[in-house]
Design an enzyme around this catalytic site. Sequence first.
Site, PDB file in Angstrom:
ATOM      1  N   GLU A 162     -12.671  -8.874  -4.303  1.00  0.00           N
ATOM      2  CA  GLU A 162     -12.633  -9.374  -3.439  1.00  0.00           C
ATOM      3  C   GLU A 162     -13.835  -8.911  -2.349  1.00  0.00           C
ATOM      4  OE1 GLU A 162      -8.080 -11.172  -3.320  1.00  0.00           O
ATOM      5  OE2 GLU A 162      -8.560  -9.376  -2.125  1.00  0.00           O
ATOM      6  N   CYS A 191     -17.621  -7.218   4.312  1.00  0.00           N
ATOM      7  CA  CYS A 191     -16.827  -6.145   3.759  1.00  0.00           C
ATOM      8  C   CYS A 191     -16.923  -5.973   2.380  1.00  0.00           C
ATOM      9  CB  CYS A 191     -15.343  -6.116   4.361  1.00  0.00           C
ATOM     10  SG  CYS A 191     -14.252  -4.976   3.848  1.00  0.00           S
ATOM     11  N   CYS A 193      -7.716   1.461  -6.457  1.00  0.00           N
ATOM     12  CA  CYS A 193      -8.189   2.744  -5.542  1.00  0.00           C
ATOM     13  C   CYS A 193      -7.153   3.824  -6.150  1.00  0.00           C
ATOM     14  CB  CYS A 193      -7.841   2.401  -4.067  1.00  0.00           C
ATOM     15  SG  CYS A 193      -8.484   3.980  -3.059  1.00  0.00           S
ATOM     16  N   CYS A 253      -2.698   5.484  -0.611  1.00  0.00           N
ATOM     17  CA  CYS A 253      -2.460   5.381   0.914  1.00  0.00           C
ATOM     18  C   CYS A 253      -1.184   4.486   0.976  1.00  0.00           C
ATOM     19  CB  CYS A 253      -3.306   5.258   1.732  1.00  0.00           C
ATOM     20  SG  CYS A 253      -4.663   6.196   1.506  1.00  0.00           S
ATOM     21  N   CYS A 291      -1.287   0.669   2.126  1.00  0.00           N
ATOM     22  CA  CYS A 291      -2.458  -0.046   1.818  1.00  0.00           C
ATOM     23  C   CYS A 291      -2.087  -0.783   0.464  1.00  0.00           C
ATOM     24  CB  CYS A 291      -3.813   0.848   1.557  1.00  0.00           C
ATOM     25  SG  CYS A 291      -5.232  -0.141   0.919  1.00  0.00           S
ATOM     26  N   CYS A 323      -7.747  -5.816   6.671  1.00  0.00           N
ATOM     27  CA  CYS A 323      -7.721  -4.534   6.192  1.00  0.00           C
ATOM     28  C   CYS A 323      -6.683  -4.309   5.474  1.00  0.00           C
ATOM     29  CB  CYS A 323      -7.925  -3.361   7.244  1.00  0.00           C
ATOM     30  SG  CYS A 323      -9.454  -3.562   8.207  1.00  0.00           S
TER      31      CYS A 323
END
Length: 340
Positions: free
Chosen positions: A90, A103, A110, A114, A117, A331
């Site tokens: 995305e 972005c 990932c 975190c 997220c 975000c």
Amino acid sequence: MLNFKNYTLKELKKLVVDMELEPYRANQLAYWLYKNPVDSFMDMTNLPKSLRDEFEKSCQLFSLNISDVLQSLDGTKKVLFETDEGDYVESVLIPDGERLTLCVSTQIGCRMGCRFCLTGHQKFKRNLTPAEIVDQVILAQRIGDSRITNIVVMGMGEPLDNYHNVVKALSLITHPDALGYSYRKVTLSTVGLIPELKDLITKGPKVTLSYSLNAPNPEKRRSIMPIENRHPMMEVLRLLAEKTKHWRKPPTFEYVLLRGFNDSVGDAKELARLLKKLRCKVNLIPFNPWEGCPFERPEEKRVLAFQEVLIEAGFSTFIRKSRGQDILAACGQLRWRYKM
Ligand code: SAH
Ligand code: SF4
């Protein structure tokens, strides 16, 4: 399959020579790849027909396909790209007045984990190639209503965990003979992998830096960001203080505000003390919720009070608008999927 966008322009020149072609063919290729992107090698009209035929047979022109575009009520668009293997990546197009920001993602998933997220919550699949990173810019431009003015490397993934590919992509994004964006318009956001950060700062390509701090002290940071155990924030702050002192565009510190965890006036004062000697800007990002996440978004009043403390302490402090929440494009809300 060979894809020329996996090579920096310097590497492309060498590749062309290794193919026993004239060096200027690299400039012609760069023009059709980046300045005036065409859909087929056959449209590269100043290349000899035999060469176009050869490239058409043996090279890949685009590494991604646009699979879908979701439009938010606030004008934000989420672009779903399909990779060769059928995964979805995305990117987000965010219009804001004169600006159109893209972005981009750097990894499928990932590894940093975190806790706040959604990308970090998913399984990591793989790094994106330089071509896949640059193609997000080239293809999203076709969907944007105007020219993309700013690029933020803040989508899925930790860019410095895919260092070599990201550096190549940044070099293509900023090179005047490729996409040609000024370093001031390209921002890389990172949790601060120290050796790679040092390397990027000293060797380039030059970009604007954003550091995801997210806590006013190491203990709090460790409890939401496992990376603090390996790459301590105090060391990153020292590195940034030393190396970016004379930069025209100082680094930004990102701070995700999590209700009842790091959003009190006391936290803000501690943050102001921590950053006292640094030339920097602070971006506050009120937490964007996603299903299954235990954190909550603070009330606006609390966000404003937090900002006030920092402003009074002399920091340029901005609250990042939450854009595209209705299409899960804000975000921390990006994720990837297998093709159904
Ligand atoms: N991996 C890089 C870049 C992608 S994340 C990094 O972490 O910096 C981009 C920003 O989104 C980071 O500052 C991160 O802290 C923030 N973020 C992640 N999840 C979020 C959420 N749920 N709400 C608000 N911001 C979030
Ligand atoms: Fe990865 Fe950034 Fe999300 Fe952390 S905030 S899990 S580093 S994408």
